[in-house]
Design a protein around this motif. Structure first.
Motif, PDB file in Angstrom:
ATOM      1  N   UNK A  63       0.800  -1.234   0.000  1.00  0.00           N
ATOM      2  CA  UNK A  63       0.000   0.000   0.000  1.00  0.00           C
ATOM      3  C   UNK A  63       0.829   1.279   0.000  1.00  0.00           C
ATOM      4  N   UNK A  64       2.048   1.245   0.582  1.00  0.00           N
ATOM      5  CA  UNK A  64       2.877   2.460   0.581  1.00  0.00           C
ATOM      6  C   UNK A  64       3.386   2.787  -0.821  1.00  0.00           C
ATOM      7  N   UNK A  65       3.364   1.791  -1.693  1.00  0.00           N
ATOM      8  CA  UNK A  65       3.814   2.007  -3.071  1.00  0.00           C
ATOM      9  C   UNK A  65       2.624   1.992  -4.026  1.00  0.00           C
ATOM     10  N   UNK A  66       1.430   2.127  -3.493  1.00  0.00           N
ATOM     11  CA  UNK A  66       0.250   1.902  -4.316  1.00  0.00           C
ATOM     12  C   UNK A  66      -0.650   3.094  -4.524  1.00  0.00           C
ATOM     13  N   UNK A  67      -1.934   2.808  -4.395  1.00  0.00           N
ATOM     14  CA  UNK A  67      -3.018   3.747  -4.698  1.00  0.00           C
ATOM     15  C   UNK A  67      -3.179   4.676  -3.503  1.00  0.00           C
ATOM     16  N   UNK A  68      -2.548   5.830  -3.541  1.00  0.00           N
ATOM     17  CA  UNK A  68      -2.573   6.723  -2.385  1.00  0.00           C
ATOM     18  C   UNK A  68      -2.360   8.177  -2.796  1.00  0.00           C
ATOM     19  N   UNK A  69      -2.694   9.069  -1.848  1.00  0.00           N
ATOM     20  CA  UNK A  69      -2.421  10.502  -1.953  1.00  0.00           C
ATOM     21  C   UNK A  69      -2.923  11.111  -3.272  1.00  0.00           C
ATOM     22  N   UNK A  70      -2.036  11.832  -3.982  1.00  0.00           N
ATOM     23  CA  UNK A  70      -2.448  12.519  -5.209  1.00  0.00           C
ATOM     24  C   UNK A  70      -2.963  11.535  -6.259  1.00  0.00           C
TER      25      UNK A  70
END
Length: 565
Positions: free
Chosen positions: A348-355
């Motif tokens: 998840x830290x390298x995935x679909x997140x933030x901007x």
């Protein structure tokens, strides 16, 4: 065990556990009795939510409390209640099973609808049904919003929503099994100036609710059921710590500048308007990071445009002419929003997140941007996009911003233009910062993620936490490169990661010509005192020496000697 937020607390322990509710099917004979059980659980949940609604309105205003009004509507829904009772009567099943089956049907129906408002009701139903199930099974998660006495919260970990919603006047400190200096528990504790010890491994097994605890968040210790002598000793230490904090208050209204007069901006990180007390008390020269994700947490629907507008407006008005950097929604990774139904991911830290989420969920992004634009008239607003890895993402986000500006202009809604910047928290962004600087008005370096992505260390993993260090030579070179490239292109560069408030890092960052340091409010006065003792020439020499070194441990020891002097 790590002292994540300095201080000493003495109070009773509240062991905070979240129970998973499992529902099994069982046959019943007494239909009337089962109906009564169900009705009592509904009544208990209703009373509980009413209490939370009242407290939320007192602390945060009517709009924030409205979400609980939606929950009460669910409990009053005659269709849902009658279907559960019919299932109990016709199928001769227990109330828990009847409720779960009925709720699953309702949720599936709402989630299949195209209307966003109706989809959002599914999250309300899930949330409320969990509360009712808890009452049916005699399981109750502690409510950190309504505490009657001062406590030290002991938990395996605390989610951002737990810390955002708790009664801050009653929680004297945290102690958690897991976590490091950049865990959300640690960051929230520093922002709230609450002592915290994290990474205590098995503290939840050693402590029983009601035990008296001494939380030594200076040396990283928890003493369970101390002797009277220990209590007296720590009360004295607590007094000394408070006296030292009092001495630093002479720096509250002083300008942040080096010994030779170079002016630096010391700003504060916040998660909501409720965090503004320590910001003002510590004389922050701006807000360098307003984490808007906390507006989206601990609720079952997204905040409305008006709710967001009011939250931004309050902070901007309180800061007056001082800059306020508001970060657009940064969720994903370890910050989950259940009602957004985000996919489960391997990384998840390298995935679909933030901007990445905002550019995908464009309407949600536009709602936030409209609220920000409307609030821009009330202060010195600056907006920042998180988790940027490419020029294309900046251009896409700015295109959405221009679209929203056009829509507001056509409606005759007033707003002021503001600076737009990005967080540098991905190594590729730091390496490509020369190109990115041409697209924005400022950079803010987010060291929490920059470190973990650079050294490939999960900052929450206890087994490898010793490898997670802001003093890693590669991290320092990326920071120096980012500042140099920002200045080369005529933009200012700040830092909003936890490293900005680390006293050992400050001499290096001053030498690298960082313009703005944003940190937990409690770190501002010690940082201002240190900066006043350093000159530009000596910090540049320190930076040059550090960049020649090859070991994180050697760098940390060297900078520790500098600060100790």
């Amino acid at each position: 065990m790590y002292a994540a937020s300095k201080g000493i607390a003495i109070a009773k322990a509240l062991v905070y556990e979240k129970h998973e509710i499992e529902v099994a099917k069982s046959s019943i004979e007494d239909v009337k009795g089962e109906h009564t059980r169900f009705e009592q659980a509904i009544s208990a949940a209703y009373a509980e939510i009413e209490k939370i609604q009242t407290q939320t309105e007192k602390k945060m205003g009517k709009e924030s409390a409205d979400i609980f009004g939606a929950h009460l509507m669910v409990l009053n829904d005659p269709e849902l209640i009658s279907q559960v009772k019919s299932a109990i009567k016709n199928e001769k099943v227990n109330a828990e099973y009847a409720l779960k089956n009925t709720v699953d049907t309702f949720v599936a129906m709402f989630e299949a609808m195209e209307d966003e408002y109706m989809k959002e009701r599914a999250a309300d139903i899930k949330d409320v049904s969990s509360r009712v199930l808890g009452h049916l099974q005699g399981i109750k998660n502690q409510d950190l919003t309504s505490l009657d006495e001062e406590v030290i919260v002991v938990a395996h970990d605390l989610a951002p929503s737990d810390t955002a919603s708790m009664n801050k006047e009653k929680v004297m400190g945290f102690a958690t099994n897991i976590g490091g200096s950049t865990s959300h528990t640690a960051i929230m504790a520093r922002n709230l100036e609450i002592p915290a010890v994290v990474g205590a491994k098995d503290i939840t097994e050693k402590v029983t609710g009601g035990d008296t605890l001494i939380l030594d968040a200076i040396n990283g210790q928890v003493i369970i059921n101390p002797s009277e002598e220990q209590k007296e000793n720590y009360l004295s230490k607590k007094q000394q710590f408070e006296q030292q904090k009092e001495k630093l208050k002479i720096f509250k209204n002083k300008q942040s500048s080096t010994k030779d007069g170079k002016v630096i901006e010391l700003a504060a990180n916040i998660g909501s308007p409720n965090d503004m007390g320590p910001v003002i008390a510590n004389g922050a020269e701006g807000i360098g990071l307003y984490r808007t994700e906390f507006l989206y947490m601990d609720r079952s629907t997204s905040p409305t445009e008006d709710e967001q507008f009011e939250s931004y407006k309050v902070v901007l008005k309180q800061m007056g002419k001082k800059p306020v950097v508001i970060r657009t929604l940064d969720i994903g990774g370890d910050k989950e929003i259940p009602y957004l139904n985000m996919p489960k991911e391997m990384n998840p830290f390298l995935g679909y997140r933030a901007l990445r989420i905002c550019l995908d969920k464009k309407e949600m992004f536009k709602t936030q941007l409209r609220a920000l634009l409307r609030a821009s008239q009330y202060g010195n607003l600056k907006v920042m996009y998180p988790m940027v890895s490419s020029v294309e993402e900046i251009r896409q986000a700015n295109a959405v911003l221009e679209e929203v500006k056009q829509e507001l202009t056509e409606k005759g809604t007033s707003f002021k233009d503001f600076e737009v910047g990005i967080m540098i928290e991905i190594p590729s962004a730091a390496i490509n910062s020369d190109a990115l600087a041409k697209e924005v008005d400022f950079f803010s370096i987010g060291t929490n993620d920059l470190i973990q992505y650079t050294v490939a260390v999960d900052r929450m993993n206890e087994k490898i936490s010793h490898l997670y260090s802001p003093f890693n030579p590669a991290v320092l070179k990326l920071i120096d490169m980012t500042i140099t490239n920002g200045h080369k292109n005529g933009i200012w560069v700040g830092m909003c990661g936890e490293a900005a408030g680390n006293l050992k890092m400050i001499p290096f960052l001053l030498g690298a010509n960082l313009d703005e340091f944003s940190m937990s409010p409690s770190a501002i006065l010690p940082a201002r005192e240190l900066i006043s003792k350093l000159s530009t020439e000596e910090t540049q020499e320190i930076k040059d020496k550090v960049l020649e070194m090859s070991s994180a441990k050697d760098i940390e020891n060297f900078l520790n000697e500098v600060v100790s002097k």
